[in-house]
Design an enzyme around this catalytic site. Sequence first.
Site, PDB file in Angstrom:
ATOM      1  N   GLY A   1       0.829  -1.209   0.000  1.00 29.70           N
ATOM      2  CA  GLY A   1       0.000   0.000   0.000  1.00 29.70           C
ATOM      3  C   GLY A   1       0.853   1.244   0.000  1.00 29.70           C
ATOM      4  N   ASN A   2       0.241   2.389   0.213  1.00 33.47           N
ATOM      5  CA  ASN A   2       1.001   3.637   0.283  1.00 33.47           C
ATOM      6  C   ASN A   2       0.382   4.554   1.328  1.00 33.47           C
ATOM      7  OD1 ASN A   2      -1.013   5.453  -1.077  1.00 33.47           O
ATOM      8  ND2 ASN A   2      -0.715   3.941  -2.702  1.00 33.47           N
ATOM      9  N   ARG A   3       1.000   5.705   1.540  1.00 32.35           N
ATOM     10  CA  ARG A   3       0.619   6.567   2.662  1.00 32.35           C
ATOM     11  C   ARG A   3      -0.446   7.600   2.320  1.00 32.35           C
ATOM     12  NH1 ARG A   3       4.299   9.480   5.814  1.00 32.35           N
ATOM     13  NH2 ARG A   3       5.701   9.960   4.105  1.00 32.35           N
TER      14      ARG A   3
END
Length: 401
Positions: free
Chosen positions: A201-203
């Site tokens: 995933g990412n932030r």
Amino acid sequence: MFIVVGVTGGIAAYKSVQLVRLLVQAGHDVHVVPTPDSLRFIGLTTWEAISRNPVTTSVHDDVAQVRHVALGQSADLVIVAPATANTLAAMAAGLASDLLGTTLLATTAPVVVAPAMHTEMWRHPATTANVATLRERGVVVVGPADGPLTGGDSGPGRLSEPEDIVAAALAAVSGGPLDGLHVAVSTGGTREPLDPVRFLGNRSSGRQGAEVALDAARRGATVTLVAASVDAGVLDGVAAHPRVTIVNVETAAQLGEAMGTAAASADVVVMVAAVADYRAASVSESKLRKEDGPLDSIALVPNDDILAGLAAARRPGQTVVGFAAETADDDLLERARRKRERKGADLLVVNEVGWDTGFGAGGNTIAVIGADGAVVAEATGSKAVVARAVWDAITAVRGIR
Ligand code: CTP
């Protein structure tokens, strides 16, 4: 405006005091119609003081003025907040057992309801059916929001915030410059599964996309917001807006499909989502375990570039907008120009990100690159400020005043 605020018997009635205050402060002539049961929570004196108008609750009060229909006939807007499950049922059935019931039957003004109840009651098929009936009749339903409830439990059922109810109610009566336009916005970060419990995933918090969607809705557009993973509470405000429909997705593939569907009828497409460029070549059906042996590497395959695909399939008159998160260096604008061209977007909004800036942070600095590579807009400020600047740039490109 002559606004009737119906208050029904739920603990959330205390929040409607603030709702009435906001409407009065904005210069509206507000007439509160509490149900008799709601007076157990907030009394007549409070409503009269806050609304600065006489308040009655029975059809037998003020009979000479035929108050039981006069209020509904005079209203430019009727808001019911909080709307209990019982009131929604009474409205769906057309019951006129109190002054609020007769007022609702006598009015031709837009009606906005803000439900508040426990999650089980909100999810009950009877309530679902009543809400569907009301929506079919054109009633605007605001919320409920998801969060802590009075019983200590948590879930959908909280009364939307007074500010959100006011915004939605005023939007219901007035169009805006984007009236009639359909807008598709993506937000959040995609999650690419590795196994049933893990993902890449990412932030991305989803805040910027939520603000872009909300600003479009406030300008009168009908908005489809395709939301990948977002931080808790980020969608509450935008979900309360009656012109916004949220489609929840997880992976890049799902986001691409949902945006493709929305884009088929959209006038403007804005890709704010942080889409994973790669996904796992294979997703394990069962949890990956250490005892299965060391995991040295994960094979990845590229995801489709959704923005480029949407731009290539652009309908005549459609505006396609991309976002690019770039870490700061001298080459930032030049790279953004090349990215806009490569992806074929009409506009590319470039924002600077780093470990502490951009993602999740309160503020943002952006530049909007136009078709000839020129910077057509710049903004620094909250994500709401950035969203406004983006829509100013989009409306300028489309020649909308
Ligand atoms: N985007 C997309 N599909 C992808 C990746 C990105 O639609 N598979 C969109 C994003 O929603 C955003 C824009 O493309 O609007 C820019 O994303 P960015 O990650 O900056 O672009 P990349 O093509 O991934 O470039 P880079 O190599 O710099 O990561």
